[in-house]
Design a protein around this motif. Structure first.
Motif, PDB file in Angstrom:
ATOM      1  N   TYR A 181       0.832  -1.202   0.000  1.00 30.00           N
ATOM      2  CA  TYR A 181       0.000   0.000   0.000  1.00 30.00           C
ATOM      3  C   TYR A 181       0.868   1.255   0.000  1.00 30.00           C
ATOM      4  O   TYR A 181       0.512   2.251  -0.645  1.00 30.00           O
ATOM      5  CB  TYR A 181      -0.945   0.013   1.204  1.00 30.00           C
ATOM      6  CG  TYR A 181      -1.910   1.184   1.152  1.00 30.00           C
ATOM      7  CD1 TYR A 181      -3.043   1.120   0.347  1.00 30.00           C
ATOM      8  CD2 TYR A 181      -1.653   2.356   1.861  1.00 30.00           C
ATOM      9  CE1 TYR A 181      -3.909   2.196   0.259  1.00 30.00           C
ATOM     10  CE2 TYR A 181      -2.517   3.437   1.772  1.00 30.00           C
ATOM     11  CZ  TYR A 181      -3.638   3.351   0.973  1.00 30.00           C
ATOM     12  OH  TYR A 181      -4.504   4.432   0.872  1.00 30.00           O
ATOM     13  N   ARG A 182       1.993   1.227   0.719  1.00 24.30           N
ATOM     14  CA  ARG A 182       2.909   2.367   0.691  1.00 24.30           C
ATOM     15  C   ARG A 182       3.387   2.625  -0.740  1.00 24.30           C
ATOM     16  O   ARG A 182       3.421   3.768  -1.200  1.00 24.30           O
ATOM     17  CB  ARG A 182       4.125   2.089   1.589  1.00 24.30           C
ATOM     18  CG  ARG A 182       3.885   2.378   3.059  1.00 24.30           C
ATOM     19  CD  ARG A 182       5.005   1.815   3.916  1.00 24.30           C
ATOM     20  NE  ARG A 182       6.322   2.273   3.512  1.00 24.30           N
ATOM     21  CZ  ARG A 182       6.874   3.424   3.880  1.00 24.30           C
ATOM     22  NH1 ARG A 182       6.201   4.257   4.660  1.00 24.30           N
ATOM     23  NH2 ARG A 182       8.094   3.756   3.499  1.00 24.30           N
ATOM     24  N   ARG A 183       3.729   1.558  -1.430  1.00 32.82           N
ATOM     25  CA  ARG A 183       4.204   1.685  -2.804  1.00 32.82           C
ATOM     26  C   ARG A 183       3.081   2.173  -3.721  1.00 32.82           C
ATOM     27  O   ARG A 183       3.288   3.050  -4.571  1.00 32.82           O
ATOM     28  CB  ARG A 183       4.709   0.325  -3.281  1.00 32.82           C
ATOM     29  CG  ARG A 183       5.170   0.273  -4.726  1.00 32.82           C
ATOM     30  CD  ARG A 183       6.468   1.022  -4.927  1.00 32.82           C
ATOM     31  NE  ARG A 183       6.967   0.854  -6.272  1.00 32.82           N
ATOM     32  CZ  ARG A 183       8.079   1.399  -6.733  1.00 32.82           C
ATOM     33  NH1 ARG A 183       8.820   2.148  -5.931  1.00 32.82           N
ATOM     34  NH2 ARG A 183       8.467   1.227  -7.974  1.00 32.82           N
ATOM     35  N   PHE A 184       1.884   1.597  -3.536  1.00 27.45           N
ATOM     36  CA  PHE A 184       0.741   1.980  -4.366  1.00 27.45           C
ATOM     37  C   PHE A 184       0.353   3.440  -4.134  1.00 27.45           C
ATOM     38  O   PHE A 184       0.135   4.201  -5.081  1.00 27.45           O
ATOM     39  CB  PHE A 184      -0.447   1.072  -4.043  1.00 27.45           C
ATOM     40  CG  PHE A 184      -1.755   1.534  -4.624  1.00 27.45           C
ATOM     41  CD1 PHE A 184      -2.022   1.393  -5.971  1.00 27.45           C
ATOM     42  CD2 PHE A 184      -2.719   2.119  -3.813  1.00 27.45           C
ATOM     43  CE1 PHE A 184      -3.227   1.823  -6.511  1.00 27.45           C
ATOM     44  CE2 PHE A 184      -3.920   2.548  -4.337  1.00 27.45           C
ATOM     45  CZ  PHE A 184      -4.170   2.405  -5.692  1.00 27.45           C
ATOM     46  N   SER A 185       0.294   3.854  -2.872  1.00 31.10           N
ATOM     47  CA  SER A 185      -0.113   5.220  -2.552  1.00 31.10           C
ATOM     48  C   SER A 185       0.870   6.246  -3.094  1.00 31.10           C
ATOM     49  O   SER A 185       0.478   7.364  -3.450  1.00 31.10           O
ATOM     50  CB  SER A 185      -0.250   5.386  -1.034  1.00 31.10           C
ATOM     51  OG  SER A 185      -0.749   6.650  -0.693  1.00 31.10           O
ATOM     52  N   ALA A 186       2.146   5.847  -3.174  1.00 29.58           N
ATOM     53  CA  ALA A 186       3.167   6.767  -3.686  1.00 29.58           C
ATOM     54  C   ALA A 186       2.952   7.090  -5.161  1.00 29.58           C
ATOM     55  O   ALA A 186       3.461   8.098  -5.658  1.00 29.58           O
ATOM     56  CB  ALA A 186       4.558   6.175  -3.479  1.00 29.58           C
ATOM     57  N   THR A 187       2.195   6.238  -5.864  1.00 27.53           N
ATOM     58  CA  THR A 187       1.933   6.468  -7.287  1.00 27.53           C
ATOM     59  C   THR A 187       0.699   7.330  -7.520  1.00 27.53           C
ATOM     60  O   THR A 187       0.438   7.717  -8.665  1.00 27.53           O
ATOM     61  CB  THR A 187       1.742   5.132  -8.026  1.00 27.53           C
ATOM     62  OG1 THR A 187       0.539   4.487  -7.560  1.00 27.53           O
ATOM     63  CG2 THR A 187       2.928   4.204  -7.790  1.00 27.53           C
ATOM     64  N   LEU A 188      -0.053   7.621  -6.469  1.00 30.36           N
ATOM     65  CA  LEU A 188      -1.279   8.402  -6.606  1.00 30.36           C
ATOM     66  C   LEU A 188      -0.999   9.878  -6.358  1.00 30.36           C
ATOM     67  O   LEU A 188      -0.111  10.223  -5.583  1.00 30.36           O
ATOM     68  CB  LEU A 188      -2.339   7.911  -5.601  1.00 30.36           C
ATOM     69  CG  LEU A 188      -2.787   6.451  -5.717  1.00 30.36           C
ATOM     70  CD1 LEU A 188      -3.794   6.125  -4.620  1.00 30.36           C
ATOM     71  CD2 LEU A 188      -3.374   6.155  -7.090  1.00 30.36           C
ATOM     72  N   PRO A 189      -1.767  10.753  -6.977  1.00 25.93           N
ATOM     73  CA  PRO A 189      -1.595  12.188  -6.702  1.00 25.93           C
ATOM     74  C   PRO A 189      -1.981  12.518  -5.264  1.00 25.93           C
ATOM     75  O   PRO A 189      -2.902  11.907  -4.704  1.00 25.93           O
ATOM     76  CB  PRO A 189      -2.531  12.861  -7.711  1.00 25.93           C
ATOM     77  CG  PRO A 189      -3.517  11.801  -8.094  1.00 25.93           C
ATOM     78  CD  PRO A 189      -2.786  10.501  -8.011  1.00 25.93           C
ATOM     79  N   ASP A 190      -1.294  13.476  -4.674  1.00 25.03           N
ATOM     80  CA  ASP A 190      -1.529  13.836  -3.275  1.00 25.03           C
ATOM     81  C   ASP A 190      -2.958  14.307  -3.030  1.00 25.03           C
ATOM     82  O   ASP A 190      -3.515  14.099  -1.945  1.00 25.03           O
ATOM     83  CB  ASP A 190      -0.544  14.927  -2.836  1.00 25.03           C
ATOM     84  CG  ASP A 190       0.887  14.430  -2.794  1.00 25.03           C
ATOM     85  OD1 ASP A 190       1.078  13.204  -2.688  1.00 25.03           O
ATOM     86  OD2 ASP A 190       1.804  15.267  -2.877  1.00 25.03           O
ATOM     87  N   GLY A 215      -1.545   6.043   7.888  1.00 27.11           N
ATOM     88  CA  GLY A 215      -0.383   6.387   8.698  1.00 27.11           C
ATOM     89  C   GLY A 215       0.888   5.756   8.178  1.00 27.11           C
ATOM     90  O   GLY A 215       1.968   6.346   8.262  1.00 27.11           O
ATOM     91  N   ALA A 216       0.772   4.537   7.613  1.00 26.63           N
ATOM     92  CA  ALA A 216       1.951   3.842   7.094  1.00 26.63           C
ATOM     93  C   ALA A 216       2.606   4.606   5.954  1.00 26.63           C
ATOM     94  O   ALA A 216       3.821   4.508   5.737  1.00 26.63           O
ATOM     95  CB  ALA A 216       1.558   2.442   6.622  1.00 26.63           C
ATOM     96  N   VAL A 217       1.804   5.371   5.225  1.00 26.64           N
ATOM     97  CA  VAL A 217       2.329   6.156   4.109  1.00 26.64           C
ATOM     98  C   VAL A 217       3.088   7.381   4.604  1.00 26.64           C
ATOM     99  O   VAL A 217       4.008   7.868   3.936  1.00 26.64           O
ATOM    100  CB  VAL A 217       1.177   6.588   3.175  1.00 26.64           C
ATOM    101  CG1 VAL A 217       1.668   7.505   2.072  1.00 26.64           C
ATOM    102  CG2 VAL A 217       0.501   5.356   2.574  1.00 26.64           C
ATOM    103  N   LYS A 218       2.729   7.874   5.778  1.00 24.59           N
ATOM    104  CA  LYS A 218       3.270   9.139   6.279  1.00 24.59           C
ATOM    105  C   LYS A 218       4.531   8.982   7.118  1.00 24.59           C
ATOM    106  O   LYS A 218       5.115   9.983   7.551  1.00 24.59           O
ATOM    107  CB  LYS A 218       2.197   9.866   7.098  1.00 24.59           C
ATOM    108  CG  LYS A 218       0.941  10.218   6.293  1.00 24.59           C
ATOM    109  CD  LYS A 218      -0.078  10.927   7.151  1.00 24.59           C
ATOM    110  CE  LYS A 218      -1.351  11.244   6.393  1.00 24.59           C
ATOM    111  NZ  LYS A 218      -1.115  12.161   5.262  1.00 24.59           N
ATOM    112  N   VAL A 219       4.943   7.744   7.396  1.00 24.36           N
ATOM    113  CA  VAL A 219       6.145   7.520   8.204  1.00 24.36           C
ATOM    114  C   VAL A 219       7.163   6.732   7.386  1.00 24.36           C
ATOM    115  O   VAL A 219       6.855   6.200   6.326  1.00 24.36           O
ATOM    116  CB  VAL A 219       5.815   6.746   9.507  1.00 24.36           C
ATOM    117  CG1 VAL A 219       4.842   7.524  10.361  1.00 24.36           C
ATOM    118  CG2 VAL A 219       5.269   5.355   9.188  1.00 24.36           C
ATOM    119  N   ASP A 220       8.395   6.679   7.888  1.00 23.62           N
ATOM    120  CA  ASP A 220       9.420   5.883   7.208  1.00 23.62           C
ATOM    121  C   ASP A 220       9.238   4.414   7.561  1.00 23.62           C
ATOM    122  O   ASP A 220       8.503   4.049   8.484  1.00 23.62           O
ATOM    123  CB  ASP A 220      10.809   6.367   7.618  1.00 23.62           C
ATOM    124  CG  ASP A 220      11.032   6.262   9.115  1.00 23.62           C
ATOM    125  OD1 ASP A 220      11.457   5.190   9.573  1.00 23.62           O
ATOM    126  OD2 ASP A 220      10.750   7.252   9.832  1.00 23.62           O
TER     127      ASP A 220
END
Length: 290
Positions: free
Chosen positions: A157-166, A226-231
């Protein structure tokens, strides 16, 4: 980070609710189906199908199927092979999988993330370790299957979300995530479930409603957000922070026995791993600025 802490507190109650009111009383596959189905219904009215391309929709379906659907199948199967303490002990390896998989999917290697993840595992082991049975390898592998699915789902999901516009509202597409999990939970219940072990009391139905609408519905959405917003290091550590939180809730509310010294020591070690990760991240940011 605040979202992960909030969900950790939320899920800390879930373990005790399942253990006290559902485990051994309500069919586990039905419980999974109810949780996933209710979570899907929470986000169904918010769904805006046209916001994702067909390929993106399929990816999100797959992430949900893996992180929730397949993970739960492995997880509940493990209870047929292991005792509850053994299952809890073997789930502590998830942070290591997250650290390694996140680096793999993003094409990098960060040894410090692996170090802090191992430290978090040590802290969780201090809390949860009990002697294991002589024949546990099959159960160990099944639990690792659940751990890998949960870790892959989070990193995916982190990888997928990184491909979406903010600006894309994540809540408007997250129903696909739960639909993917439902695609696994529904056939699993029909193939493996026991219709003779459905809920028999209003309390059990109430617990299922809470777990489905709040713990699974809001919980997994906020956790992935939250997983997208942290390292990756912080995410890995927070996967084991649930262990001391869950034990503390169980001790305070249900008065179950717990080794307070081990609980405190393990929590300190997990906290230390989180602090070290935060310190290292700040140091890296400062180095980039200078």
């Amino acid at each position: 980070m605040s979202l992960l802490v909030l969900v950790t507190a939320l899920w800390a109650f879930s373990f005790s609710l399942i253990g006290v009111y559902l485990s051994g009383q309500v069919d586990s596959y039905f419980a999974v189906l109810m949780r996933v189905g209710l979570a899907f219904l929470v986000f169904l009215p918010l769904l805006r199908p046209r916001l994702l391309r067909p390929r993106q929709m399929v990816v999100l379906l797959g992430v949900g199927a893996l992180q929730l659907g397949v993970m739960y199948i492995f997880f509940y199967q493990s209870f047929l092979l292991l005792s509850v303490p053994e299952v809890l002990l073997f789930t502590i390896f998830t942070p290591i999988y997250i650290a390694l998989l996140d680096d793999l999917l993003f094409g990098r290697f960060t040894p410090f993330y692996l170090l802090t993840a191992i430290l978090a595992v040590i802290g969780a082991a201090v809390i949860r370790y009990q002697s294991v049975s002589e024949s546990f390898w099959a159960g160990f592998l099944v639990v690792q299957g659940a751990n890998l699915c949960f870790a892959l789902g989070q990193v995916g999901y982190r990888r997928f979300s990184a491909t979406l516009p903010d600006e894309l509202p994540r809540h408007s597409v997250f129903a696909w995530f739960y639909l993917g999990a439902l695609g696994v939970a529904l056939p699993a219940f029909f193939l493996l479930g026991n219709v003779q072990a459905l809920p028999t009391s209003g309390l059990q139905w109430g617990v299922l409603l809470w777990l489905g609408l709040v713990a699974s519905g809001l919980g997994f959405f906020m956790w992935n957000l939250g997983a997208v917003k942290v390292d990756a290091g912080t995410l890995a550590i927070m996967n084991n922070a649930l262990i001391p939180a869950g034990l503390l809730v169980n001790l305070v509310i249900w008065n179950r026995d717990a080794d307070l010294m081990r609980l405190a020591l393990g929590a300190v070690i997990i906290g230390l791993s989180l602090w070290l990760n935060h310190w290292w991240k700040k140091r890296q940011e400062a180095a980039l600025v200078s």
